[in-house]
Design a protein around this motif. Structure first.
Motif, PDB file in Angstrom:
ATOM      1  N   ASP B   9       0.810  -1.201   0.000  1.00  0.00           N
ATOM      2  CA  ASP B   9       0.000   0.000   0.000  1.00  0.00           C
ATOM      3  C   ASP B   9       0.847   1.257   0.000  1.00  0.00           C
ATOM      4  N   VAL B  10       1.941   1.185   0.760  1.00  0.00           N
ATOM      5  CA  VAL B  10       2.805   2.351   0.782  1.00  0.00           C
ATOM      6  C   VAL B  10       3.317   2.624  -0.624  1.00  0.00           C
ATOM      7  N   VAL B  11       3.761   1.554  -1.225  1.00  0.00           N
ATOM      8  CA  VAL B  11       4.284   1.702  -2.575  1.00  0.00           C
ATOM      9  C   VAL B  11       3.213   2.286  -3.477  1.00  0.00           C
ATOM     10  N   SER B  20      -3.872  -0.024  -6.867  1.00  0.00           N
ATOM     11  CA  SER B  20      -4.604  -0.901  -5.953  1.00  0.00           C
ATOM     12  C   SER B  20      -6.051  -0.439  -5.885  1.00  0.00           C
ATOM     13  N   GLY B  21      -6.901  -1.326  -5.423  1.00  0.00           N
ATOM     14  CA  GLY B  21      -8.328  -1.023  -5.447  1.00  0.00           C
ATOM     15  C   GLY B  21      -8.688   0.189  -4.630  1.00  0.00           C
ATOM     16  N   LEU B  22      -8.073   0.312  -3.467  1.00  0.00           N
ATOM     17  CA  LEU B  22      -8.540   1.323  -2.546  1.00  0.00           C
ATOM     18  C   LEU B  22      -7.724   2.592  -2.548  1.00  0.00           C
ATOM     19  N   ALA B  23      -6.432   2.455  -2.777  1.00  0.00           N
ATOM     20  CA  ALA B  23      -5.598   3.642  -2.684  1.00  0.00           C
ATOM     21  C   ALA B  23      -5.865   4.499  -3.892  1.00  0.00           C
ATOM     22  N   VAL B  24      -6.987   5.189  -3.853  1.00  0.00           N
ATOM     23  CA  VAL B  24      -7.395   5.964  -5.007  1.00  0.00           C
ATOM     24  C   VAL B  24      -6.633   7.266  -5.062  1.00  0.00           C
ATOM     25  N   ALA B  25      -7.017   8.094  -5.999  1.00  0.00           N
ATOM     26  CA  ALA B  25      -6.212   9.249  -6.350  1.00  0.00           C
ATOM     27  C   ALA B  25      -5.966  10.244  -5.234  1.00  0.00           C
ATOM     28  N   ARG B  26      -6.790  10.224  -4.180  1.00  0.00           N
ATOM     29  CA  ARG B  26      -6.648  11.348  -3.265  1.00  0.00           C
ATOM     30  C   ARG B  26      -6.027  10.967  -1.928  1.00  0.00           C
ATOM     31  N   ALA B  29      -3.310  12.955   3.972  1.00  0.00           N
ATOM     32  CA  ALA B  29      -2.273  12.646   4.961  1.00  0.00           C
ATOM     33  C   ALA B  29      -2.732  11.489   5.834  1.00  0.00           C
ATOM     34  N   ALA B  30      -3.977  11.562   6.255  1.00  0.00           N
ATOM     35  CA  ALA B  30      -4.501  10.521   7.125  1.00  0.00           C
ATOM     36  C   ALA B  30      -4.481   9.175   6.422  1.00  0.00           C
ATOM     37  N   ARG B  31      -4.985   9.186   5.202  1.00  0.00           N
ATOM     38  CA  ARG B  31      -5.089   7.938   4.453  1.00  0.00           C
ATOM     39  C   ARG B  31      -3.704   7.342   4.222  1.00  0.00           C
ATOM     40  N   ARG B  32      -2.781   8.196   3.810  1.00  0.00           N
ATOM     41  CA  ARG B  32      -1.433   7.690   3.532  1.00  0.00           C
ATOM     42  C   ARG B  32      -0.832   7.080   4.765  1.00  0.00           C
ATOM     43  N   TYR B  33      -1.049   7.769   5.891  1.00  0.00           N
ATOM     44  CA  TYR B  33      -0.492   7.262   7.129  1.00  0.00           C
ATOM     45  C   TYR B  33      -1.091   5.911   7.464  1.00  0.00           C
ATOM     46  N   LEU B  34      -2.409   5.844   7.411  1.00  0.00           N
ATOM     47  CA  LEU B  34      -3.077   4.606   7.818  1.00  0.00           C
ATOM     48  C   LEU B  34      -2.710   3.452   6.897  1.00  0.00           C
ATOM     49  N   ASN B  35      -2.586   3.751   5.629  1.00  0.00           N
ATOM     50  CA  ASN B  35      -2.239   2.683   4.711  1.00  0.00           C
ATOM     51  C   ASN B  35      -0.868   2.088   5.026  1.00  0.00           C
ATOM     52  N   ALA B  36      -0.036   2.897   5.670  1.00  0.00           N
ATOM     53  CA  ALA B  36       1.306   2.411   5.990  1.00  0.00           C
ATOM     54  C   ALA B  36       1.328   1.593   7.274  1.00  0.00           C
ATOM     55  N   GLN B  37       0.225   1.606   8.026  1.00  0.00           N
ATOM     56  CA  GLN B  37       0.229   0.898   9.303  1.00  0.00           C
ATOM     57  C   GLN B  37       0.024  -0.591   9.120  1.00  0.00           C
ATOM     58  N   SER B  38       0.617  -1.367  10.049  1.00  0.00           N
ATOM     59  CA  SER B  38       0.449  -2.810   9.975  1.00  0.00           C
ATOM     60  C   SER B  38      -0.910  -3.175  10.556  1.00  0.00           C
ATOM     61  N   ASP B  39      -1.285  -4.437  10.455  1.00  0.00           N
ATOM     62  CA  ASP B  39      -2.586  -4.825  10.966  1.00  0.00           C
ATOM     63  C   ASP B  39      -2.522  -5.343  12.403  1.00  0.00           C
ATOM     64  N   SER B  40      -1.354  -5.253  13.064  1.00  0.00           N
ATOM     65  CA  SER B  40      -1.237  -5.491  14.496  1.00  0.00           C
ATOM     66  C   SER B  40      -1.582  -6.903  14.952  1.00  0.00           C
TER      67      SER B  40
END
Ligand SMILES: Nc1ncnc2c1ncn2[C@@H]1O[C@H](COP(=O)(O)OP(=O)(O)OP(=O)(O)O)[C@@H](O)[C@H]1O
Ligand SMILES: Nc1ncnc2c1ncn2[C@@H]1O[C@H](COP(=O)(O)OP(=O)(O)OP(=O)(O)O)[C@@H](O)[C@H]1O
Ligand SMILES: [Mg+2]
Ligand SMILES: [Mg+2]
Ligand SMILES: O=P([O-])([O-])[O-]
Lengths: 222, 344, 252, 289, 222, 252
Positions: B9-11, B20-26, B29-40
């Motif tokens: 997702d980061v890539v 990718s399906g979800l990482a759409v054009a916009r 900051a929040a989205r980018r950050y969250l996409n980089a987080q692991s699923d714990s």
């Protein structure tokens, strides 16, 4: 309960109805213009406006139906929508009358022109002004103005009756002018009906604005 | 897998946002950050294991206490067998031990305490929640709560200095006069007695029972009270049909808790019960409880059989409290079944 | 049969907030009367004044006259008596959870020392029938607790419980607002049937509900009764601008 | 209607109402009276015996007048610190397990039951168990063993209040956190535990207050010490222990010190309980339910 | 959501409309009877029915308004109520036409009777049967039956046009019969309008039953 | 911007009760889609399957495919990740009671370790503005707790909290059913504004609400999707008899 969108929709509905009314009114005026100047091209114009009016009638009806189904209108809003539904039908018929008149004018055109001792344009301007007034009452939500339309209707009826008498006498006296006279007689009837529709519109406006069903006092009275 | 996904997702977020399906054009900051987080998944598992280990610790402690007591008292158990429970002898010199007077003392003093405390604490709770003016309500409930926090040794001290003399000079003579014929209130009167233990225990468990009762009564919904009032009930009837039935479960729980505390209470009782291993009909006679004998004699136990017998008393006390607890749970469970839907 | 309610000069307070101001109102007997209005306008306070539940709140105060038939409820009788004659059903169903269905219905009578078993059986059955609940619970009358039935059934049970003491007036404070549409429809049907025998006052947030069940509707605003008229009038053509604005959502 | 208003029954109902009210008032009075008496006596006796030396001196040998309880105050501090370090983490973690991970399972029911059992186990029995585990193996009494005994006694209270407080946190709050994509552990620690924190602190304080006054388990673990000591592997004094010893002694001066000790102990407890009440009454918890 | 009472109310509404429709239809038939037998007393009857019809129109409108305000009708129920409102207006106008015809008959009565070469009763029975069919379609919620009304309208229009031509020729040839012929011509027009109203009713029935706005295909087509 | 949702062959169970049967559905992106149906028909279960909240119930089970854009949420990612992308708003407002308004909105990011203060401030403000709550709370952002505002405000706060993590889809399970009419209208306006940017799925018992906010409406019955069509179509002229019966109250 700030139903902003709903009230915008009501405004849109009104707007749409007024646009349609404008076309219908114009059609009446044009048809009389065609009568005055005996111009077939204007008749065409009038007859071509019919599909547009019909389409708009359907759209308005559908919009009113949607609003009723989706917005639980109450009280004045509900009365407004019902008034719109009825006014809508009347305006559509005003359009029909214009088309009818245009048809008569077309028939007249095919006959030798004669000078008839009746003032159709006067009757027409009377009817048209009833329609205009009724619509103004609708725009302004003005019940008093609407009331004034009701009294005008009597004058239109009288004028129509006078024309009827004049023409039937004329036919009797001048059988050669029968076709022309008959057509003009029917045009007068059409204009009288336009006045009736204006009256209906005015009644609906009064019903919407004041909640009083004016037919109660009026129709039974007359 | 999850780690890989996060990377992907980061890539995607940086290089090809729409791939990718979800990482759409916009990606914001929040989205980018969250996409980089692991699923714990790992930290979740670790956390759960830690909690589980702690929970098991409790079980292990109780088990350990039981095993330790049983092991340490094996000598007495072997020596006296079951008769230990009903024999009255308690003679360190001849090494002849029986727990009966202690069991008797423990049970009687606790029951006596319940007898005194239950009606009083329930009516106090009723008064505080349903009748008393609001300003008074706060101070009263605060007062009772404080009482629950007073250490038993302080109660003991007070009982020794104030209660026992008061009993001896004022109350016991009166009881002997009026109720002496029952046999429960006969002389001689030493002041320190089963009755004194019962009274001080009652005072000690009163706040426990009453604050729990109060709490559960105040959780009875107002709508229940209004239901009764709207049917034309008087205040008492309202309490009887709306408040008490709804609260009975909690009240029962509070009573059991009070009983548990009374059974195991050591210091205050030790200080006022008289510490004499005898069984007397009269409540004015001294007695002894299991807890007190442990407190008094444990450090003085000289022989291993003596010590073992004492530990066996501890074991018995332990088992009695388990039984009481089990009973309490059973009771609460059976009451809850009837009204379980209230909880839903 | 129900009796009419005459409210004169009613004022009510919570502490120092003046919640109801000068309410004048005649509620007709044997009809359903709906009260509508925005949240916090005093509808609940008003109905609670009608059976003296208002005064169970320690900071509450009330002045004015409320007459049930000829009886001045604030001067002639004790609240206990008045509450038995004026039944109340609340927003959230509140059956007694520790009692069986039967005992719930019987509770009002038992309170009054009514002990005749056979008569009690009859009254319980009749009340449950009237509340349209009998068929659904008749087999579990004494087996199921009042809390073990569905929300809609619980609310009808509460109605049955109220009917069992045979009140003359039924007050309902948003009786269906916690229920799903089907249960709501059942409660509405029930109210519709009951109103020939009782004077019913129902508070509701749902205007269509008011429209469906009540002949008369009152509109409250800021503690005042703005308009009180036939329901159809209120909903199709109210006299007061504020009512119209509320009804059509132009309010607030 | 036959059941409408039976006038005869009314008087009796009114009477019953008054009777019940009277009983409740009386009950409350009977309860409140001895409580006030205890407090009054305590303050009267204790305050008159309090002085500076009480806090700064260790006890004098038997028979000598004067001395104080510095050793006991310090000892109690050490014991309670050890107890809290053992009891609170284990208690909270176990409570979290019960509330969040094991609602219906056999294992959690077992743990819940044993927690209740442990809560009901008389303190003196805990004392014996710790005695045989630590004192017997170490061959001497110690502050550590006392702390362990008290810590064990804290666990069930903390566990059960933690569990109850966590269960009071509406399920909706958990769903809110999970719905935001917050990992489970994070949601438990930062949302659920935090939401219930006021209640959990209350539980810890109550457990603390309870063990602060415990005497019995210290009798054969901490044992007592007439000198000030901070060492964990030495016998150590404790306020309640000292009070007990002095209370049952025949010396008037020791009685005086016992009263003073009681007052100090109660003062500490009252302060902590009031603090808890203050925290909870600020309504932090109310928002949660 | 078993809205039993609401659906009873809808049934009542339908019932009321049918009663009114019955009166209007009867008025048409009577007016034609009056024409046939030249009976002024029947004219009176017809003219006296007007207030009743008007009153019922108002009642039905009010009832529909109340139901809209109070019951949040949706989908088929909403379409039904809207159809009723429109059918109501049409039926009232059918009644008006009957009164108009009665008026014409009254005028005719005052003139010397003449034999005109047009079959008014046939046109009348055609129009009346359109009305009856439309109402039957309404009773049975039968869209197909309603469709059949739409085709009948064309025949009525043709008959009316034929009558117009016949009469205008007659007037031309026999000026003495002008007044009678003019009145009959107007009666024919009235009957044609009755047919139009029947057509409107049929359209509304189709709209109610199938949700399709039949005007879409029909009016624009014609 | 939102993404579309493609549901294929979805089946869900609670224990052994089969709650959803063979649901096929395409939810359009950047529109509001309403789900209606009688109580217990499976609407909540359905939306909870869309962000894998269903599986938080230990007895729950689900089969089938749900694709958000191109992503198969049951196979390609973990639930934690998917829930960050598909926000959910519940029936009863559930702000975190111990957090301030600010912290509530920031929670989705903070709890995932986001620490940039300045960015957070911006996100919080923007989310509150989008949720039409900013003006009402901007002065008390860090002073008031999330539980100390009114119910309607709480629900908008929950929406803001969800918006703050910038999800692509917003699921709402009866978001206004616990609110008074005025708050309800505000929430509806809000949904109306948000739907140009998000794919919104809203469950509601209130048909008019569905009508007002959604372009598409699905009707569930007994765990099946009976009809899915344009909202105006569903409410004025549904194709399926069962839908018509439900809509017009002939159901049950
Ligand atoms: N127990 C109370 N203590 C103090 N004030 C109260 C209390 N109950 C209501 N009020 C106040 O009295 C006013 C009227 O409240 P009431 O409950 O009668 O309103 P309502 O019309 O029933 O509103 P809703 O529709 O929300 O139930 C409100 O402003 C409210 O704040
Ligand atoms: N936690 C649960 N455990 C067991 N069964 C459940 C659970 N939640 C729901 N169900 C069952 O699943 C079915 C569908 O429930 P769901 O909550 O999805 O319905 P719904 O359409 O949302 O109803 P409502 O409109 O009342 O919210 C119901 O029959 C219900 O009994
Ligand atoms: Mg209220
Ligand atoms: Mg649901
Ligand atoms: O359509 P009308 O001519 O009868 O009004």
């Amino acid at each position: 309960m700030t139903r902003i969108r709903f009230h915008q929709n009501l405004d849109d509905l009104k707007e749409k109805l007024l646009v349609m009314a404008g076309i219908a009114e114009q059609a009446i005026q044009r048809s009389i213009e065609a009568y005055r100047v005996r111009d077939l091209s204007i008749c065409d114009l009038v007859q071509r406006s019919e599909p547009a009016i019909n389409r708009q009638e359907r759209e308005i009806d559908q919009m009113a139906l949607d609003l009723l189904a989706m917005e639980q209108p109450m009280a004045i809003d509900l009365r407004f929508i019902l008034a719109v539904i009825k006014i809508n039908a009347d305006i559509e018929r005003v359009g029909d009358q214009a088309v009818n008149i245009a048809g008569r004018v077309r028939d007249l055109q095919a006959m030798p022109p004669v000078e008839l001792p009746v003032d159709i344009p006067k009757l027409a301007s009377m009817s048209a002004s009833m329609v205009r007034r009724a619509l103004q009452a609708f725009i302004d939500a003005d019940a008093d103005l609407a009331e004034s339309v009701l009294t005008m209707d009597d004058q239109v009826d009288q004028m129509n009756n006078a024309i009827y008498r004049t023409l039937s006498k004329l036919i009797h006296d001048e059988p050669s002018q029968t076709p022309q006279a008959l057509n003009v007689l029917l045009i007068a009837r059409n204009l009288e009906r336009v006045g009736d529709h204006a009256t209906n519109i005015a009644e609906d406006v009064i019903f919407w604005v004041s909640g009083a069903d004016v037919r109660r006092h009026w129709r039974t009275g007359s | 897998m999850s780690g890989k996904l996060a990377e992907r997702d980061v890539v995607n977020g940086r290089e090809s946002p729409s791939a990718s399906g979800l990482a759409v054009a916009r990606p914001s900051a929040a989205r980018r950050y969250l996409n980089a987080q692991s699923d714990s998944a790992f930290s979740d598992g670790f956390f759960k294991t830690l909690m589980l280990a702690s929970a098991l610790t409790i079980f292990v402690i109780v088990l350990f206490i039981f095993l330790e007591l049983a092991w340490q008292s094996r000598m007495a158990i072997a020596h006296f067998g079951i008769s230990f429970l009903y024999r009255s002898a308690w003679n360190p010199v001849s090494e002849d031990f029986g727990a009966r007077p202690f069991i008797y003392g423990t049970l009687v003093s606790s029951l006596l305490a319940l007898l005194i405390a239950v009606p009083l604490s329930v009516s106090t709770a009723v008064f505080i929640t349903e009748m008393c003016p609001i300003p008074l309500r706060r101070s009263l409930s605060f007062l009772t709560e404080l009482l629950a926090a007073i250490p038993s040794v302080v109660y003991g001290l007070w009982a020794l200095v104030v209660l026992v003399p008061l009993l001896r000079t004022e109350i016991n003579p009166f009881l002997m006069r009026t109720l002496g014929w029952t046999g429960f209130f006969e002389g001689p009167d030493y002041g320190v007695s089963m009755l004194a233990a019962g009274v001080i225990l009652a005072i000690m468990i009163l706040p426990i029972i009453s604050s729990i009762t109060r709490e559960v009564m105040s959780t009875v919904p107002q709508s229940q009270r209004e239901a009764a009032l709207a049917l034309g009930a008087t205040r008492w009837e309202m309490i009887r049909i709306s408040v008490l039935p709804n609260a009975r479960l909690g009240i029962a729980g509070g009573i059991i808790l009070g009983l548990g505390r009374a059974l195991g209470e050591t210091m205050a009782v030790t200080m006022v019960i008289g510490n004499r291993p005898e069984i007397a009909r009269s409540l004015l006679a001294p007695g002894y409880t299991m807890a007190s004998v442990l407190a008094n004699e444990f450090t003085e136990a000289t022989t291993s059989l003596y010590l073992s017998a004492l530990i066996e008393i501890g074991l018995v006390l332990f088992l009695v409290t388990i039984v009481v607890n089990a009973l309490a749970r059973l009771l609460i469970w059976s009451v809850t079944r009837g009204a379980s839907s209230r909880m839903a | 049969m129900g009796v009419g309610i005459e409210v004169k000069d009613l004022n009510a307070w919570y502490g120092s907030t003046h919640t109801l101001r000068d309410i004048h109102l005649n509620i007709p007997a044997n009809h359903a009367t709906a009260l509508i209005g925005p949240s916090g306008c005093g509808k609940s306070t008003f109905v609670r004044c009608l059976n003296r539940m208002h005064e169970t709140n320690p900071i509450a105060r009330v002045t004015g006259t409320v007459k049930i038939g000829d009886l001045d409820i604030y001067n002639d009788v004790s609240p206990v008596v008045i509450r038995r004659r004026i039944g109340m059903v609340f927003q959230r169903p509140n059956p007694f959870p520790t009692m069986s269905i039967y005992d719930n219905v019987a509770s009002g009578l038992r309170l009054n020392g009514f002990r005749n078993r056979q008569a009690l059986d009859e009254i319980v059955e009749r009340s449950l029938r009237r509340a349209a609940l009998w068929d659904e619970v008749k087999d579990d009358l004494k087996r199921k607790s009042g809390a073990s039935i569905s929300g809609g059934q619980q609310q009808r049970l509460c109605i049955a419980r109220t009917l069992a003491v045979d009140p003359e007036v039924l007050l309902m404070d948003e009786p269906a607002s916690a229920l799903d549409p089907i249960s709501t429809a059942k409660i509405e049907d029930l109210i519709f049937q009951l109103k020939s025998e009782y004077t019913i006052v129902i508070v509701t947030h749902n205007m269509q509900q008011a429209a469906r069940v009540a002949e008369k509707t009152g509109f409250f605003l800021n503690g005042q009764l703005v308009e009180f008229d036939a329901t159809t009038k209120i909903f199709t053509n109210p006299s007061d601008k504020r009512t119209e604005d509320y009804i059509t959502g132009r309010f607030g | 209607m036959q059941q409408r208003i039976q006038q005869s029954g009314q008087t009796w109902r009114r009477w019953k109402n008054h009777l019940a009210t009277g009983t409740a008032v009386l009950g409350a009075l009977v309860v409140v009276a001895p409580l006030l008496a205890i407090f009054a006596y305590l303050i009267y006796k204790g305050a008159s015996s309090l002085n500076w030396a009480f806090f700064t001196k260790v006890p004098k040998p038997v028979g000598e007048i004067g001395g104080g309880m510095e050793n006991a105050i310090v000892g109690s501090g050490v014991l309670l610190t050890v107890a809290s370090l053992i009891g609170i983490p284990i208690g909270i973690a176990a409570g979290v397990y019960l509330a969040e991970f094991g609602r219906k399972r056999l294992l959690s029911n077992l743990v819940r039951f044993t927690a209740d059992v442990l809560n009901g186990v008389p303190s003196i029995v805990v004392g014996i168990a710790v005695y045989s585990l630590i004192v017997v193996t170490q061959r001497h009494f110690s502050a550590f063993s006392g702390g362990v005994a008290l810590g064990i006694m804290m666990i069930p209270t903390v566990t059960r209040t933690t569990e109850e407080m966590l269960l009071l946190v509406p399920h909706a709050v958990r769903e809110a956190a999970l719905g935001l994509g917050v990992p489970n552990w994070r949601s438990t620690v930062s949302i659920t535990l935090r939401t219930a924190s006021a209640g959990i602190i209350t539980g810890c304080m109550l457990a603390f207050a309870r063990v602060a006054g415990e005497t019995a388990p210290l009798l054969f673990t901490a044992f007592g010490n007439d000198d000030k000591s901070l060492a964990l592997n030495q016998p150590i004094a404790a306020l309640p222990l000292q009070i007990f010893v002095y209370a049952v002694s025949p010396y008037n001066d020791w009685h005086r010190l016992a009263w003073a000790g009681s007052l100090v102990l109660i003062f500490l407890i009252v302060v902590s309980v009031s603090l808890v009440r203050y925290v909870t009454s600020r309504g932090v918890l109310k928002g949660a339910s």
